[in-house]
Scaffold this motif. Structure first.
Motif, PDB file in Angstrom:
ATOM      1  N   UNK A 116      10.167 -20.241 -11.112  1.00  0.00           N
ATOM      2  CA  UNK A 116       8.939 -19.765 -11.765  1.00  0.00           C
ATOM      3  C   UNK A 116       8.315 -18.625 -10.953  1.00  0.00           C
ATOM      4  N   UNK A 134       6.869 -16.090 -11.936  1.00  0.00           N
ATOM      5  CA  UNK A 134       5.598 -15.577 -12.441  1.00  0.00           C
ATOM      6  C   UNK A 134       4.394 -16.235 -11.782  1.00  0.00           C
ATOM      7  N   UNK A 135       4.608 -17.426 -11.196  1.00  0.00           N
ATOM      8  CA  UNK A 135       3.474 -18.099 -10.562  1.00  0.00           C
ATOM      9  C   UNK A 135       3.435 -17.896  -9.045  1.00  0.00           C
ATOM     10  N   UNK A 191       7.228 -28.306 -17.966  1.00  0.00           N
ATOM     11  CA  UNK A 191       7.286 -29.324 -19.011  1.00  0.00           C
ATOM     12  C   UNK A 191       7.248 -28.629 -20.363  1.00  0.00           C
ATOM     13  N   UNK A 192       7.783 -29.239 -21.373  1.00  0.00           N
ATOM     14  CA  UNK A 192       7.797 -28.733 -22.738  1.00  0.00           C
ATOM     15  C   UNK A 192       8.414 -27.337 -22.771  1.00  0.00           C
ATOM     16  N   UNK A 193       9.384 -27.168 -21.925  1.00  0.00           N
ATOM     17  CA  UNK A 193       9.990 -25.848 -21.751  1.00  0.00           C
ATOM     18  C   UNK A 193      11.391 -25.915 -22.347  1.00  0.00           C
ATOM     19  N   UNK A 194      11.536 -25.399 -23.547  1.00  0.00           N
ATOM     20  CA  UNK A 194      12.809 -25.569 -24.244  1.00  0.00           C
ATOM     21  C   UNK A 194      13.695 -24.348 -24.110  1.00  0.00           C
ATOM     22  N   UNK A 195      13.165 -23.256 -23.562  1.00  0.00           N
ATOM     23  CA  UNK A 195      13.910 -22.004 -23.634  1.00  0.00           C
ATOM     24  C   UNK A 195      15.031 -21.951 -22.617  1.00  0.00           C
ATOM     25  N   UNK A 219      15.336 -23.720 -15.947  1.00  0.00           N
ATOM     26  CA  UNK A 219      13.979 -23.481 -15.468  1.00  0.00           C
ATOM     27  C   UNK A 219      13.130 -24.747 -15.596  1.00  0.00           C
ATOM     28  N   UNK A 251      12.559 -30.034 -21.396  1.00  0.00           N
ATOM     29  CA  UNK A 251      12.068 -29.944 -22.767  1.00  0.00           C
ATOM     30  C   UNK A 251      10.977 -30.982 -23.053  1.00  0.00           C
ATOM     31  N   UNK A 273      -2.163 -26.376 -22.627  1.00  0.00           N
ATOM     32  CA  UNK A 273      -1.611 -26.104 -23.962  1.00  0.00           C
ATOM     33  C   UNK A 273      -2.189 -27.132 -24.926  1.00  0.00           C
ATOM     34  N   UNK A 285      -2.497 -20.311 -21.479  1.00  0.00           N
ATOM     35  CA  UNK A 285      -1.575 -20.452 -20.362  1.00  0.00           C
ATOM     36  C   UNK A 285      -1.806 -19.337 -19.363  1.00  0.00           C
ATOM     37  N   UNK A 286      -1.394 -19.593 -18.145  1.00  0.00           N
ATOM     38  CA  UNK A 286      -1.392 -18.537 -17.148  1.00  0.00           C
ATOM     39  C   UNK A 286      -0.085 -17.771 -17.307  1.00  0.00           C
ATOM     40  N   UNK A 287      -0.202 -16.455 -17.412  1.00  0.00           N
ATOM     41  CA  UNK A 287       0.993 -15.632 -17.595  1.00  0.00           C
ATOM     42  C   UNK A 287       1.587 -15.223 -16.281  1.00  0.00           C
ATOM     43  N   UNK A 288       0.705 -14.827 -15.352  1.00  0.00           N
ATOM     44  CA  UNK A 288       1.241 -14.505 -14.025  1.00  0.00           C
ATOM     45  C   UNK A 288       0.193 -14.671 -12.940  1.00  0.00           C
TER      46      UNK A 288
END
Lengths: 664, 130
Positions: free
Chosen positions: A341, A343-344, A392-396, A400, A403, A434, A462-465
């Protein structure tokens, strides 16, 4: 010749709605061996079962075919009915005309046609059925609990309370697990240590419980009631029986720069260490990767200062073999890695931390003695941003994140935010979410208190970056309800990392032949009705190894698993499954094919004497099945080139008869 | 939603290859968007508006041309929705609705302007290479 009774169930309208049950019972009346055929609204009801019992007596039935739901549902019911009527329970066959006919077909004609065919196959099979008697095996009255977190602790205590000996195997030097690292627990905010450590002491003092700490399970053989388990006790270079846990060695150890895993690397420990003050067992452990004495033989300070003489640099790993009747898996969870991650900025700034690290930062026994200080400069943070659903809830991208919803983050973040505002009213606390998911007793009220009484800023978005600039963390986020993009200068960013099963779970599942889902959570025997049992007999599930859970749920499941274990261990003998493989020794050519494919190790070979023509004797190598280990999967019957191997209750000729009946 | 709008919506979904129903409305795309201040409709709104068939305002919005095609939203979306591809598909739809002004491959070299940022060309390729 068998005298077969056919009973067609309506299952209310479940079957009768799409299958013409009258036509089915009529059509099966004329099958070979059938002397009685009837249909009824609910065969599984008391009245339906009595109908079977009466028919057995009246028509002298020797076999029964029930056309109803899946055998998984009611095969056991109807076998019991048959036994009550005086028949061997294995003279019952189920034709599944619900899941395989009425539920999958829309058209009455096709549904009925298929139901008749399945009924015919079942009749053909019963014609060849033979009475089977289940063997019995004794039960080893000892349980193994793998994992010493709150789940394993609760399970072990409950089993021990019922009077059975229990062993806990824990990979870490102490039991306690993740809960020992927490500060306070939602929603009542009791201190985790205050409610956990008494239980840990109970475990240590319970005569029925043995703790194998710093140990792991390396081999599991056997089956329900009779598991043979090998436990590796890793060398801790300290004699557990002599060490008093005084801590003199820890104090004097010159190697003090080892990242302290208990505080998630936020401070250091010495090479010889006791993870925390209330550790159980309270025994020192030497970390061989950092101890100078073990690495190059130059030190030995701990040995000199140990008054008890407990230090043993020559200690070796020890393997312990023990028999168990039941095994409980309680391997727990870990937060996922934040490395992916970017971006964080987790790896760029020390002030971006995970929620578990935040727990340690606010814990009185943590690296800052409970003062909330930024890890980078130990200054008091004024603006704190919490980010939910990180991974969490990260399906892409499976690499990373995960789901699924990790379930616990909404509540612990509300707790962190509330406690921060309570202790430090000069802080601004933002929580980016979310959805806020707070089902559970007193949970939503808790979250609302964080917002309404403690003034935590909950922002839908959400926080983008996150990027460090100067001594601040620039946080760019969305506020969806106001359709804005926010820019916050934060001092501390806390990431609610998704949780995943412990890495030890997968190899353990292989050893136990217990099944897992794609996320490496153990699967339960039935998601609703058998939630603490693994599909593998004698293996039970406790806590987060089965799915994300908070502490109250984990403890409930742990006690439930213990109850299941106790109800197994109180039995003196277990009835086995008589549908096991058996080999015809005269036909066996000793090729070993079956031995190689058997997933349970149930087949061995032995040399046996056979009388040959002209009074000669020949010694031949033949397969032998251990009926207690065999699970009746049938792999061996398929590979056997000579047709010597057959499965009782599912004999080759029975299967062929079914196929013939279907194809006729 | 009338038929024409529905067709436009389906066309946008088809050429983008994006399934807007996968969106869980977390807003990470909008949180991450560097062109946010320039936009009337933000990435998460693009996804929601296409899903709802609210296409006309999008077709008329300048926001279409404010998207930098930086793909930050595509990279960070936890559900793999790929909002930038949707923006691009709406742009394409605008062009197609204007009628027969399609480019032929052979015409491209003559039209290339040295002042076109390299990034724009590369990003166009990235969009269609997948």
């Amino acid at each position: 010749m068998q005298r077969i009774g056919v009973f067609v169930c309506w299952c209310g309208s479940n079957i009768a709605g799409t299958v013409d049950v009258q036509a089915v019972s009529e059509a099966l009346k004329n099958e070979p061996g059938v002397v009685f055929s009837a249909n009824y609204q609910y065969m599984c009801s008391q009245a339906g079962q009595n109908m079977i019992i009466d028919a057995v007596k009246e028509h002298n039935l020797t076999g029964i075919v029930v056309c109803s739901c899946s055998p998984r549902m009611h095969e056991a019911t109807f076998r019991k009915t048959a036994a009550t009527a005086g028949l061997n329970p294995y003279m019952v066959e189920i034709a599944n005309i619900r899941e395989q006919c009425s539920w999958v077909h829309k058209d009455m004609l096709t549904g009925t046609e298929k139901a008749i065919i399945l009924g015919k196959a079942a009749v053909a099979k019963v014609n060849l059925n033979t009475p089977l008697v289940a063997g019995e095996t004794p039960v080893t009255k000892r349980a193994l609990v793998i994992g010493g977190g709150i789940a394993g602790i609760q399970t072990a205590l409950d089993i021990a309370e019922a009077g059975f000996p229990v062993d806990i195997v824990e990979t870490k030097p102490t039991i306690g697990g993740k809960m020992a690292q927490l500060d306070k627990t939602f929603p009542t905010l009791d201190c985790a240590a205050c409610i956990l450590t008494p239980k840990m002491v109970d475990v240590a003092q319970n005569e029925n419980i043995r703790i194998f700490s710093y140990s792991e399970v390396t081999e599991v053989k056997g089956f329900v009631g009779n598991f043979d388990v090998t436990v590796k006790k890793k060398a801790r270079y300290v004699n557990e029986d002599i060490c008093t846990g005084c801590g003199a060695c820890v104090e004097k150890c010159p190697m003090k720069k080892v990242p302290n895993e208990f505080n998630l690397g936020m401070d250091n420990r010495s090479a010889i260490y006791i993870p925390f003050a209330q550790a159980v067992p309270k025994v020192a452990t030497i970390d061989p990767n950092h101890c100078n004495m073990l690495k190059n033989g130059r030190c030995g300070v701990c040995s000199k200062v140990c008054a008890a003489g407990a230090i043993d640099y020559k200690q070796q790993d020890e393997y312990i073999q023990e028999k168990y009747g039941a095994i409980v898996v309680a391997t727990g969870f870990n937060p996922i890695s934040m490395d992916k991650f970017d971006e964080y900025a987790y790896n760029q700034s020390k002030d971006v931390i995970t929620s578990l690290e935040f727990e340690r930062l606010t814990n009185a026994a943590g690296p800052t003695a409970g003062k909330l200080l930024r890890p980078s400069d130990l200054k008091h943070p004024h603006t704190i941003v919490f980010v939910q659903c990180v991974g969490s809830r990260c399906a892409s991208c499976a690499e990373k994140g995960k789901e699924y919803c990790s379930k616990i983050c909404c509540m612990y973040t509300a707790k962190h935010a509330m406690l921060t505002r309570d202790k430090y009213p000069d802080t601004e606390v933002y929580v980016f979410y979310i959805d806020v998911r707070t089902p559970g007793k007193s949970f939503d009220e808790f979250y609302r208190r964080a917002v309404e009484e403690y003034g935590v800023h909950y922002i839908k978005g959400m926080v983008g970056k996150v990027f460090p600039e100067g001594d601040k963390l620039k946080v760019q986020a969305s506020d969806l309800l106001n359709n804005k993009q926010l820019h916050i200068d934060a001092d501390l960013v806390v990431l609610a990392a998704a949780i995943e099963p412990d890495k030890s779970a997968r190899p353990l599942a292989t050893m136990l032949t217990a099944s897992m889902d794609t996320n490496d959570f153990f699967t339960e025997a039935h998601p609703k009705l058998r939630p603490v049992e693994s599909p593998t007999a004698g293996v039970f599930l406790s806590g987060t190894c089965q799915g994300p859970k908070d502490i109250p749920e984990t403890v409930s499941q742990a006690s439930a698993a213990a109850a299941k274990v106790v109800s197994l261990l109180v039995k003196d003998k277990l009835k086995g499954n008589p549908c096991v493989a058996s080999s015809d020794e005269l036909m066996c050519n000793g090729c070993s094919s079956c031995e190689r494919v058997c997933p349970y190790g149930a087949i061995t070979y032995e040399d046996k004497e056979f009388r040959m023509p002209n009074r000669t004797v020949a010694i031949r190598r033949v397969a032998k099945v251990n009926p207690a280990v065999c699970q009746g999967c049938g792999c061996c019957t398929v590979v056997c080139p000579s047709g010597a191997m057959d499965l009782r209750g599912f004999a080759n000729r029975q299967i062929i008869a079914e196929v013939d009946a279907i194809c006729k | 939603m009338n038929n024409k709008l529905k067709n436009t919506r389906d066309e946008i979904v088809r050429i983008s290859g994006v399934n807007p129903k996968k969106c869980m409305k977390c807003g990470k795309c909008t949180a991450t968007c560097p062109a946010f201040d320039e936009m009337e409709y933000h990435p998460h709104q693009f996804v929601a508006m296409v899903e709802n068939g609210d296409i006309q305002p999008l077709l008329e919005s300048e926001s279409l041309y404010r998207c930098l095609s930086c793909f930050a939203c595509v990279d960070r979306c936890p559900r793999g929705v790929e909002p930038a591809k949707l923006v691009e598909a709406v742009r394409l739809t605008v062009i197609r609705q204007k009628g027969g002004n399609h480019l032929k491959t052979d015409d491209i070299p003559a039209l290339l302007d040295e002042n076109i940022p390299q990034q724009a060309l590369v990003s166009a390729l990235r969009k269609y290479a997948k």
